[in-house]
Each structure stands twice: as C-alpha cells, then as structure tokens.
Design a protein around this motif. Sequence first.
Motif, PDB file in Angstrom:
ATOM      1  N   ASN A 109       0.857  -1.298   0.488  1.00 17.54           N
ATOM      2  CA  ASN A 109       0.295   0.043   0.059  1.00 17.54           C
ATOM      3  C   ASN A 109       0.761   1.452   0.577  1.00 17.54           C
ATOM      4  OD1 ASN A 109      -2.747  -1.978   0.518  1.00 17.54           O
ATOM      5  ND2 ASN A 109      -1.965  -1.814   2.125  1.00 17.54           N
ATOM      6  N   ARG A 110       1.851   0.902   0.839  1.00 15.51           N
ATOM      7  CA  ARG A 110       2.395   2.569   0.512  1.00 15.51           C
ATOM      8  C   ARG A 110       4.059   2.696  -0.219  1.00 15.51           C
ATOM      9  NH1 ARG A 110       3.291   3.556   6.892  1.00 15.51           N
ATOM     10  NH2 ARG A 110       3.778   5.933   5.725  1.00 15.51           N
ATOM     11  N   ALA A 111       4.217   1.853  -1.531  1.00 20.66           N
ATOM     12  CA  ALA A 111       5.500   1.502  -2.402  1.00 20.66           C
ATOM     13  C   ALA A 111       6.000   3.157  -2.359  1.00 20.66           C
ATOM     14  CB  ALA A 111       4.894   0.745  -3.506  1.00 20.66           C
ATOM     15  N   PRO A 112       4.995   3.702  -3.094  1.00 24.15           N
ATOM     16  CA  PRO A 112       5.371   5.272  -3.372  1.00 24.15           C
ATOM     17  C   PRO A 112       6.301   6.091  -3.132  1.00 24.15           C
ATOM     18  CG  PRO A 112       2.947   4.774  -4.181  1.00 24.15           C
ATOM     19  CD  PRO A 112       2.965   3.943  -2.914  1.00 24.15           C
ATOM     20  N   GLU A 113       6.362   5.388  -1.208  1.00 26.04           N
ATOM     21  CA  GLU A 113       6.761   6.496  -0.222  1.00 26.04           C
ATOM     22  C   GLU A 113       8.284   6.425   0.128  1.00 26.04           C
ATOM     23  OE1 GLU A 113       4.659   6.378   3.514  1.00 26.04           O
ATOM     24  OE2 GLU A 113       2.647   5.679   2.324  1.00 26.04           O
ATOM     25  N   PHE A 114       9.538   5.053  -0.764  1.00 29.88           N
ATOM     26  CA  PHE A 114      10.977   4.526  -0.390  1.00 29.88           C
ATOM     27  C   PHE A 114      10.933   4.503  -2.308  1.00 29.88           C
ATOM     28  CE2 PHE A 114       8.100   0.949   0.470  1.00 29.88           C
ATOM     29  CZ  PHE A 114       8.566  -0.359  -0.148  1.00 29.88           C
ATOM     30  N   TYR A 142       8.659  -2.128  -9.892  1.00 31.80           N
ATOM     31  CA  TYR A 142       8.206  -0.766  -9.172  1.00 31.80           C
ATOM     32  C   TYR A 142       9.901   0.436  -8.953  1.00 31.80           C
ATOM     33  CZ  TYR A 142       3.277  -2.371  -8.134  1.00 31.80           C
ATOM     34  OH  TYR A 142       2.732  -2.693  -8.225  1.00 31.80           O
ATOM     35  N   GLY A 143      10.992   0.541  -9.990  1.00 29.90           N
ATOM     36  CA  GLY A 143      12.255   1.148  -9.638  1.00 29.90           C
ATOM     37  C   GLY A 143      12.448   0.761  -8.026  1.00 29.90           C
ATOM     38  N   LYS A 144      11.848  -0.198  -7.137  1.00 28.37           N
ATOM     39  CA  LYS A 144      13.118   0.407  -5.678  1.00 28.37           C
ATOM     40  C   LYS A 144      14.179  -0.613  -5.825  1.00 28.37           C
ATOM     41  CE  LYS A 144       9.298   2.046  -5.273  1.00 28.37           C
ATOM     42  NZ  LYS A 144       8.597   3.165  -4.640  1.00 28.37           N
ATOM     43  N   ASN A 145      15.161  -0.470  -5.099  1.00 33.44           N
ATOM     44  CA  ASN A 145      16.426  -0.918  -5.091  1.00 33.44           C
ATOM     45  C   ASN A 145      16.474  -2.012  -3.486  1.00 33.44           C
ATOM     46  OD1 ASN A 145      18.858  -1.903  -4.774  1.00 33.44           O
ATOM     47  ND2 ASN A 145      19.882  -0.278  -4.973  1.00 33.44           N
ATOM     48  N   LEU A 146      17.052  -3.174  -3.541  1.00 32.35           N
ATOM     49  CA  LEU A 146      18.048  -3.907  -2.137  1.00 32.35           C
ATOM     50  C   LEU A 146      18.928  -3.309  -1.596  1.00 32.35           C
ATOM     51  CD1 LEU A 146      16.164  -6.621  -3.042  1.00 32.35           C
ATOM     52  CD2 LEU A 146      14.588  -5.113  -1.672  1.00 32.35           C
ATOM     53  N   THR A 463       5.860  14.087 -11.331  1.00 33.47           N
ATOM     54  CA  THR A 463       7.482  13.752 -10.878  1.00 33.47           C
ATOM     55  C   THR A 463       7.562  12.725  -9.725  1.00 33.47           C
ATOM     56  OG1 THR A 463       7.293  15.855 -10.167  1.00 33.47           O
ATOM     57  CG2 THR A 463       7.852  15.549 -11.794  1.00 33.47           C
ATOM     58  N   LYS A 464       6.236  12.511  -9.541  1.00 34.25           N
ATOM     59  CA  LYS A 464       6.739  11.627  -8.295  1.00 34.25           C
ATOM     60  C   LYS A 464       5.553  10.418  -8.284  1.00 34.25           C
ATOM     61  CE  LYS A 464       4.238  15.230  -5.424  1.00 34.25           C
ATOM     62  NZ  LYS A 464       3.328  15.955  -4.414  1.00 34.25           N
ATOM     63  N   ASP A 465       6.370   9.471  -7.559  1.00 33.58           N
ATOM     64  CA  ASP A 465       5.736   8.501  -7.742  1.00 33.58           C
ATOM     65  C   ASP A 465       4.221   8.255  -7.053  1.00 33.58           C
ATOM     66  OD1 ASP A 465       8.055   7.173  -8.506  1.00 33.58           O
ATOM     67  OD2 ASP A 465       9.401   6.653  -6.813  1.00 33.58           O
ATOM     68  N   ARG A 466       3.582   7.129  -7.858  1.00 30.45           N
ATOM     69  CA  ARG A 466       2.239   7.540  -7.180  1.00 30.45           C
ATOM     70  C   ARG A 466       1.113   6.150  -8.113  1.00 30.45           C
ATOM     71  NH1 ARG A 466       3.287   9.547 -11.947  1.00 30.45           N
ATOM     72  NH2 ARG A 466       2.451  10.094 -13.828  1.00 30.45           N
ATOM     73  N   TRP A 467       0.309   6.340  -7.043  1.00 29.25           N
ATOM     74  CA  TRP A 467      -0.972   4.965  -7.423  1.00 29.25           C
ATOM     75  C   TRP A 467      -2.322   6.111  -8.499  1.00 29.25           C
ATOM     76  CZ3 TRP A 467       0.270   0.210  -7.248  1.00 29.25           C
ATOM     77  CH2 TRP A 467       0.986   0.053  -5.852  1.00 29.25           C
ATOM     78  N   VAL A 468      -2.259   4.767  -9.072  1.00 28.83           N
ATOM     79  CA  VAL A 468      -3.144   6.453 -10.234  1.00 28.83           C
ATOM     80  C   VAL A 468      -5.034   5.619 -10.602  1.00 28.83           C
ATOM     81  CG1 VAL A 468      -2.065   7.922 -11.315  1.00 28.83           C
ATOM     82  CG2 VAL A 468      -2.368   5.527 -12.695  1.00 28.83           C
ATOM     83  N   ALA A 469      -6.011   5.777 -10.533  1.00 25.58           N
ATOM     84  CA  ALA A 469      -6.488   4.900 -10.779  1.00 25.58           C
ATOM     85  C   ALA A 469      -7.470   5.188 -12.165  1.00 25.58           C
ATOM     86  CB  ALA A 469      -8.206   5.414 -10.150  1.00 25.58           C
ATOM     87  N   VAL A 470      -7.276   3.466 -12.848  1.00 21.29           N
ATOM     88  CA  VAL A 470      -7.788   3.405 -14.137  1.00 21.29           C
ATOM     89  C   VAL A 470      -8.885   2.352 -14.304  1.00 21.29           C
ATOM     90  CG1 VAL A 470      -6.554   2.929 -16.467  1.00 21.29           C
ATOM     91  CG2 VAL A 470      -4.666   3.758 -14.434  1.00 21.29           C
ATOM     92  N   HIS A 471      -9.469   3.258 -15.620  1.00 19.86           N
ATOM     93  CA  HIS A 471     -10.906   3.467 -16.289  1.00 19.86           C
ATOM     94  C   HIS A 471     -10.532   1.432 -17.039  1.00 19.86           C
ATOM     95  CE1 HIS A 471     -14.852   3.195 -17.656  1.00 19.86           C
ATOM     96  NE2 HIS A 471     -15.289   1.975 -17.158  1.00 19.86           N
ATOM     97  N   ASN A 472     -11.249   0.606 -16.038  1.00 16.69           N
ATOM     98  CA  ASN A 472     -10.894  -0.287 -17.760  1.00 16.69           C
ATOM     99  C   ASN A 472     -12.016  -1.053 -18.330  1.00 16.69           C
ATOM    100  OD1 ASN A 472     -13.095  -1.993 -15.972  1.00 16.69           O
ATOM    101  ND2 ASN A 472     -11.833  -3.611 -15.492  1.00 16.69           N
ATOM    102  N   GLY A 473     -12.652  -0.057 -18.618  1.00 20.48           N
ATOM    103  CA  GLY A 473     -13.524   0.084 -19.798  1.00 20.48           C
ATOM    104  C   GLY A 473     -15.333  -0.962 -19.128  1.00 20.48           C
ATOM    105  N   LYS A 474     -15.225  -1.284 -17.987  1.00 18.28           N
ATOM    106  CA  LYS A 474     -16.414  -1.972 -17.492  1.00 18.28           C
ATOM    107  C   LYS A 474     -16.943  -0.959 -16.721  1.00 18.28           C
ATOM    108  CE  LYS A 474     -14.903  -6.555 -18.874  1.00 18.28           C
ATOM    109  NZ  LYS A 474     -14.805  -7.684 -17.524  1.00 18.28           N
ATOM    110  N   SER A 475     -18.672  -1.223 -16.397  1.00 15.48           N
ATOM    111  CA  SER A 475     -19.085  -0.998 -15.213  1.00 15.48           C
ATOM    112  C   SER A 475     -19.317  -2.004 -14.133  1.00 15.48           C
ATOM    113  CB  SER A 475     -20.458  -0.021 -15.791  1.00 15.48           C
ATOM    114  OG  SER A 475     -21.290  -1.470 -16.166  1.00 15.48           O
ATOM    115  N   PHE A 476     -19.247  -1.334 -12.935  1.00 17.26           N
ATOM    116  CA  PHE A 476     -19.449  -2.707 -11.647  1.00 17.26           C
ATOM    117  C   PHE A 476     -21.062  -3.670 -12.356  1.00 17.26           C
ATOM    118  CE2 PHE A 476     -17.007  -0.479  -8.966  1.00 17.26           C
ATOM    119  CZ  PHE A 476     -16.466  -1.861  -8.588  1.00 17.26           C
ATOM    120  N   ARG A 477     -21.782  -2.869 -13.166  1.00 19.65           N
ATOM    121  CA  ARG A 477     -23.281  -4.200 -13.457  1.00 19.65           C
ATOM    122  C   ARG A 477     -22.707  -4.750 -14.034  1.00 19.65           C
ATOM    123  NH1 ARG A 477     -28.190  -2.522 -13.670  1.00 19.65           N
ATOM    124  NH2 ARG A 477     -27.940   0.029 -13.095  1.00 19.65           N
TER     125      ARG A 477
END
Length: 539
Positions: A109-114, A142-146, A463-477
């Motif tokens: 849930n918090r991948a954009p923060e580090f 996700y572009g992270k490093n270990l 310019t920020k790492d972030r979560w975005v909501a993308v419409h997949n073309g369907k409705s919940f109906r």
Amino acid sequence: MGRRTRTRAAADQGQYAVETEWTEADRALLEELKRAEALLPDDAPRALLSVRLSVLTDDTTSPVRQELDLRILARERGYRVVGVASDLNVSATKVPPWKRKELGNWLNNRAPEFDVLLFWKLDRFVRRLSDLSIMIDWCLKYGKNLVSKNDSIDLTTTAGKIMVTIIGGIAEIEAANTSTRVASLWDYTKTQSEWLVGKPAYGYMTAEDKNGKVVLVINQDARRALHWCRNATTRATPASARRMVKVLVRSGLCGPGLTASTLLRRLRNPALMGYRVEEDKNGGVRRSKIVLGKDAKPIRVAEPIFTEDEFESLQEVLNRRGKDQPARVLGGATQFLGVLICHDCGTNMTVQKTTTKGKAYAYLRCGKCKAGGHGAPNPNDIYSKLVDDVLKVLGDEPVMTREYRQGAEARKEEQRLEQSVSYYMTGLEPGGRFTKTRFTKEQAEKTLDGLIKQLESMDPESTKDRWVAVHNGKSFRTRWQEGGMEAMSADLLRVGVRCRIKRTKVKGVRAPYIHMKLTIPKDVRDRLIIKEDDFAEVF
C-alpha cells in the motif's frame, strides 16, 4: 554499557511489535542520526528500514541494534529514512515479506513513499530463494533497490543481482537444514511416551513431576467440560453443539471464542484417551489419529480423560447425529454472508434449514437474538431485493483499477527542461553567447519561450511515484453480471457495504415483515478501486 531501560521516547514507542530495550546511548545516537538526516537535500533517496527477528533472545541481534546500524548505513549513502517496518517473532521461512504485518503494508500500500529497502542481513529479510526472486521482480517493476548492511547487494548492478541470488540460495539451504532438524525431532517425539515438545491436546496441560521431567496432566476444568458434553450428547434428549457452547461459555469453563465446530473437533480427538496423536491429513477434514509404537500398540502419554468405551460410545452418537446434517453447500449456505446484518443485535444473518413433515424450509437468522429473532423466510427473495438495490446505487459506477506510476522519467524531463532554460537565460544576458546578433537573440528567445511553456505544462504530480486509478472500460453492473452474486458479495464486503435486516412481527401472520436498509460508506468510490495483488501466484 549504560543501564538498560524499557522506556522509549514518546514518538518512538509502539514501533515494535514486542517490547525491546533502548539504552541512553542508543537514544543519543538515534537523535544524532536524525539531526544528520535533517541536513539532506529534499530530493535525497528515501529509505525504508526492514527489521525482523524470528525469536528475540540475548543471542540475537536486537531490533534496536539493527535499526541503528541501518540508520548509520543510510547516513553513509545519503538516504532519508522514511519509516521502519518492524516484524518481530516472525519466521522468514514461513512468512514472506509481503505477508508480514508491517513490511507487507509498506509493500502493498505504501510503495510510492520509499525508493530503497534496507535490511541488516539477507537472512533477516528472506530465507527462500523463491521469495527473493519475487522480491527482485517486484523491485524491478516498481523501480526500487534492495540494500543489505552485511551483504554485497545492490540491484542497480548486474553483479549485485547475481550476488543476491547466490546468497539467497545459501539462506534457503540453511533454512532447509533447520526444517529437516525440526522434522526429525518431531518424528522422534512421536515414538516416545514422554512429553518432549509440542502443544498438548485440549484437556491436558504440562507440568513437572518430582524428578523435574515435563509430563502431561489432566486440566480439571477441561475434564469437567468434556464429561458434561458427553453426558449432554448421550442423554435421551441430546443437546446441540450450539447449546453446549453457550452453556460452557456462560459457566466460564471455556472462553468466549469457542465455536460449535471447535467443540466437536475436541470431542472427536482420540488424545482424550491419553494416547499420542498426529494430524490425519486424509479427507480434507481436520481430525487426529492415534500414533502406534514399535509394538503396533497406541503410545500412552497421559492418564485418560475418557475410557475407550466412553470415547467409542461418544463417537457413535456424534457419527449418528452427523448423518442427519444437510450436505455442505459449496461456498456456504448463506449468500452475502457478512453483508446481511441483523438490525437488532448487529450479528451476521445466516441461512438455517429445517425439515418439517418432509418439507424443507430455509430462514435467515441472526446469532444473538433469542432463537435467531423472528427469522426471515425466503432468503432468495431477500437476495434479489439486495441485488436490485445495489445495482440502482452502484451499478453504473466505473470499475477502476489501481496502477503504479513512476515519476523517474518525468523528473528527468523536468530536470532537462530546467537546465535548458537556465542555459538559454544565461546566454541571453548582456554579453552572452546569444546576444551577438539579432538573429541568434531572436532564435534563443523563441526557444526559451518554448522551453518555459513545456516546463509550465508539466503536471507536478507526474514527477512523483504514485498510485493512479485507471478505468478498465467496464461498469460494476457488467462486472457483477459476469461474476454473479459471488462477485458482488466479495466487492460489497471489501468496500464495507452492509444491509441491515429488521424483522417486525405482524399480528395474525406467521412470517414477519422484512425491512431492508442499505448502508454505504461516504468514500465508497475510493473503496471500490480494485487493488490488484502484485504477489499473487501469477506474479
């Protein structure tokens, strides 16, 4: 070493899952590291510290030492520490990183923060090569490093990736050796009449005899509960499992978490005859079976609570009653379980089926109202009404899926534009390279205007790492029409939608009047966003 104390600064308390010790010197070093961190530039890489221990003992590297070592490493590399994911008393062999309480929340849930995940040693992070492979794939996605404090690990280089795999293989071999030793110990224990390790079956507890040896003894409260259940089950009018649970909980002989299925499983355990048992993994039902010794006879480890005759007669009654139970419905007898709630007592409504004069009846009943309340007949009618109400309110909502967007490319583009603007502004100053002729000046000014427009048009969020909501073309109906009531029920539970059922007695009518009230959270649109599991098997 300074005198150890169990108190911590107020801001830091509660960070660990178990109580740990900080010395005055530890706290002083922590404050020093935080002051140094405050001097870092705003764009410094952000580091998440992962602290883990299977068992906290004097011989292990304490979580305090792990955190301080990792903070020192972060200072050396110029990282800003944004959080500490502390998972103590957690086995790396049994629990992968994404399923741990603290670290799992950051990863899911918090991948954009580090930007960087720091850990003290690879075996503090993972002990299975497959888990390590999944984490490497996740970091690359996700572009992270270990980064490890005590291992040469860096995912930004090919050599670092190879080293991670090699070290991970060694850690898995070590974990496998530990697992083999533990399995060997259990296999040996099963053949012994002495109690060496393990959790006793219900009805027994461990104690020390006069020679200091650990033995099993009967828990007298549990014995009374078990014998009462046997008597209640075998009498002329036997008590149901639900009734026995209520009596045992009310009497204080059993805790409030007891369920009917747990009670029946206890009554069917052959360990109640004082024999050693093991899990029977055949058939898909949780049962125990007697372990035979070298002489092909049961191994006795304690005094019996039930004699063999008492136990067998109890099993006959339970088996006979079990045959009268309706067949288990795949997926459960109750649709929308957890969504349909009793208005009066607030517990889940469940379907209960009865047969009278050869005719089957189904009712929705609750758990706490007397006799399940008045009962709501015709569950299918209630399901249909709920489906209609939900479709009216949420059916046209678009199905949005959460996707991860990295800001690295946008940051590079922003930096390139800023450098270009600075370059042309310097060249247009008096005596600059673009002021020698009118033509070069006009061209430079035109280019500068274009660069400034491009810079102003950039979305700062890009310019920020972030979560975005993308419409997949369907409705919940459409989603629910394809997936059926099971898909709708799962979404309603996930979102927190509830339907309260109120039953009102109608004079002269057997069936009560049913009133349904749908409650929908205010932030339902945010909750409806589907968060795909990056750590599912397909990944």
